[in-house]
Design an enzyme around this catalytic site. Structure first.
Site, PDB file in Angstrom:
ATOM      1  N   GLU A 107       0.884  -1.173   0.000  1.00  0.00           N
ATOM      2  CA  GLU A 107       0.000   0.000   0.000  1.00  0.00           C
ATOM      3  C   GLU A 107       0.916   1.215   0.000  1.00  0.00           C
ATOM      4  O   GLU A 107       1.418   1.649   1.035  1.00  0.00           O
ATOM      5  CB  GLU A 107      -0.936  -0.063   1.214  1.00  0.00           C
ATOM      6  N   GLU A 330      -7.773   5.121   4.788  1.00  0.00           N
ATOM      7  CA  GLU A 330      -7.612   4.309   3.576  1.00  0.00           C
ATOM      8  C   GLU A 330      -7.822   5.269   2.421  1.00  0.00           C
ATOM      9  O   GLU A 330      -8.882   5.880   2.311  1.00  0.00           O
ATOM     10  CB  GLU A 330      -8.685   3.214   3.532  1.00  0.00           C
TER      11      GLU A 330
HETATM   12 ZN   LIG Z   1      -3.499  -1.845   4.864  1.00  0.00          ZN
END
Ligand SMILES: [Zn+2]
Ligand SMILES: *[C@@H]1O[C@H](CO)[C@@H](O)[C@H](O)[C@H]1NC(C)=O
Ligand SMILES: *[C@@H]1O[C@H](CO)[C@@H](O)[C@H](O)[C@H]1NC(C)=O
Ligand SMILES: *[C@@H]1O[C@H](CO)[C@@H](O)[C@H](O)[C@H]1NC(C)=O
Length: 509
Positions: A107, A330
């Site tokens: 990520e 996120e």
């Molecule tokens: Zn993550």
């Protein structure tokens, strides 16, 4: 916050749009620095990251410090850049905040945005940007772009078409770092069940035979080593701001699990979401395509455990082991998009990243000192209760640092604040919080009077404690109210628990 009118608008949008965006992905946020230069359309590997930080430190020598908090499994440094008017020093009443990216190595957006944020802050200082100067004048900011540099390198070196969803997620031991922190939620729920009134700094009681990964140990020690007030952990894979608790009681999935500071946490998450170009807007499809994850419909935020329950996560560790409030953001459905998209992702997040840092100043702060000697008192316990309610204190006191200062994030309201410290009389003050001016915290100092003598153990009722069960012993009050008597009771309870050796050797304070 959403009025009826807003809600109905949301629904209108929802029902009148199909999954693809009706609204252009445009952003009006002003981005000073050269957003199209090729530098910001490519990922920085470990070497490039370190070189960039060295470069920024050279450009802003008086306001930065680059340091490593430890090494990954494969020996890469976990690097931080600090922005401060006095880097490397905690100054009393000046709060510390942190951003952590790339905990899951695949990520990668948060990692890049934090490198870019560092550059942006440094450029702002050099260009005399008033907001940035003011922010850094009043806040110590620590940016840690990559908590999992080994995972990143693996994902980075894997061709995008071969990466899948998981290559590089874990550290080099194959461990998911966001499941590897001490499970303090279970401690919290255990105390709750047992009606032990202990809600904070739970690491003091925690013991297990779990092994902790080097990255987790480094972050854990760092988190405990500075008086952090606020934090965000940046991930990708969805588009939402997630707040504690991450673990539900009993581990059941998808159960809203309120922390004692639910209101404040919601406000922190909302601030990130509403300042983001899309997070709180109904202009995009849910990442997984299901209505259950249509986070924009709930303002771009979610309680962690309501989404899915996770134990051993970092955000709850911050809240339950330290004074720091952490949320998890996120930033994108895609975890490791083509670098060409990074400038747009920066634009989408720039305002959120800036506004969130200002939240370090909401609520109250102050200095706790000895009224006679004027010396700072460390580990004083600061309880807060909503003065317009009949509730007891928020079940999450914060403590003063060795410099005597404490910081307590709060949403607007009228409060009572009680400060207790070993050997001192407890002092209670009233305060009203409005948070009406960005960056201005209400200062509430306490000068505590030393107690004439130690509270005497001999005064305790003598016989009725030894063979009662733990739950009987500690079940003195279901609804704690914050009075000096109550606080004495708490002290007594904890010293007895401690004598029994149930929760480890630490002195409760
Ligand atoms: Zn993550
Ligand atoms: C920052 O702090 C310095 C030194 O205290 C002060 O002179 C300056 O006015 C401050 N700048 C801003 C924008 O607050
Ligand atoms: C305080 O309690 C009152 C009454 O329950 C409630 O309306 C208010 O929202 C609370 N304020 C805060 C800041 O929690
Ligand atoms: C807080 O505001 C209330 C009115 O809402 C007022 O009665 C009270 O005196 C104020 N307290 C402080 C400490 O300013």
């Amino acid at each position: 916050m959403a009025s009826w009118h807003m809600n109905s608008l949301y629904f209108l949008f929802l029902f009148s749009t199909t999954v693809n965006c009706l609204f252009p992905f445009s952003s009006s946020s002003s981005s000073d620095d050269n957003s199209d230069s090729s530098e910001w359309t490519q990922y920085h590997n470990q070497e490039a990251l370190e070189a960039k930080f060295a470069d920024i430190a050279k450009k802003c020598p008086h306001h930065t410090q680059v340091y490593s908090i430890g090494k990954s499994v494969q020996g890469r440094d976990i690097v931080v850049i600090e922005f401060s008017t006095n880097p490397g020093t905690h100054e009393s009443l000046k709060p510390e905040m942190k951003y952590i990216g790339n905990m899951h190595g695949n990520e990668a957006i948060g990692r890049e945005l934090l490198i870019r944020l560092a550059d942006h802050l440094c450029n702002g200082l050099n260009n005399k940007n008033e907001e940035i100067i003011k922010l850094i004048n009043s806040t110590n900011i620590h940016l840690l772009p990559s908590m999992n540099p080994d995972g990143f390198e693996l994902a980075f070196q894997t061709a995008p078409e071969d990466r899948g969803w998981l290559i590089g997620r874990t550290n080099a031991h194959g461990i998911d770092l966001n499941r590897n922190f001490p499970d303090l939620d279970s401690m919290f729920y255990y105390f709750e069940n047992m009606e032990v009134n202990r809600y904070d700094h739970l690491l003091e009681y925690f013991k297990d035979d779990h092994s902790y990964e080097p990255e987790v140990q480094a972050i854990g020690q760092w988190t405990l080593s500075l008086p952090f007030v606020l934090s965000a952990n940046i991930h990708e894979g969805d588009l939402v701001a997630n707040y504690p608790f991450d673990a539900s009681k009993g581990g059941s999935q998808q159960q809203y699990s309120k922390s004692p500071d639910d209101k404040t946490f919601r406000y922190l998450a909302e601030t990130y979401a509403i300042n983001h170009a899309h997070m709180a807007k109904n202009d995009h499809a849910p990442c997984d395509g299901t209505a259950g994850n249509a986070f924009a419909r709930q303002g771009g935020i979610t309680n962690g455990a309501k989404w899915y329950s996770v134990s051993g996560g970092m955000q709850d560790f911050n809240y339950l082991a330290t004074n720091s409030f952490e949320i998890t953001v996120e930033l994108s459905c895609e975890k490791f998009p083509n670098g060409k998209l990074l400038p747009q992702l920066w634009k989408d997040n720039e305002k959120s990243l800036m506004e969130f840092m200002w939240l370090t100043h909401i609520g109250i702060k102050g200095l706790v000192t000895d009224a006679i000697t004027k010396k700072p008192i460390a580990n004083a316990v600061v309880w807060v209760r909503n003065a317009t309610s009949t509730d007891g204190p928020i079940r999450h006191p914060v403590t003063s640092w060795i410099t005597g200062d404490y910081f307590r994030l709060l949403t607007p309201g009228n409060y009572e604040v009680a400060v207790e410290a070993e050997g001192y009389e407890t002092e209670i003050k009233a305060v009203n919080v409005t948070n009406s001016k960005k960056g201005e915290t209400v200062i509430l100092n306490f000068g505590l009077k030393p107690m004439p003598e130690e509270p005497m153990i001999e005064n305790l009722p003598e016989d009725n404690t030894n063979d009662e069960s733990m739950s009987d012993m500690i079940n003195i009050n279901n609804q704690p109210v914050m009075t000096p008597e109550r606080i004495d009771e708490l002290k007594e309870i904890f010293s007895r628990i401690q004598e029994q050796g149930q929760y480890g050797p630490q002195v409760v304070q």
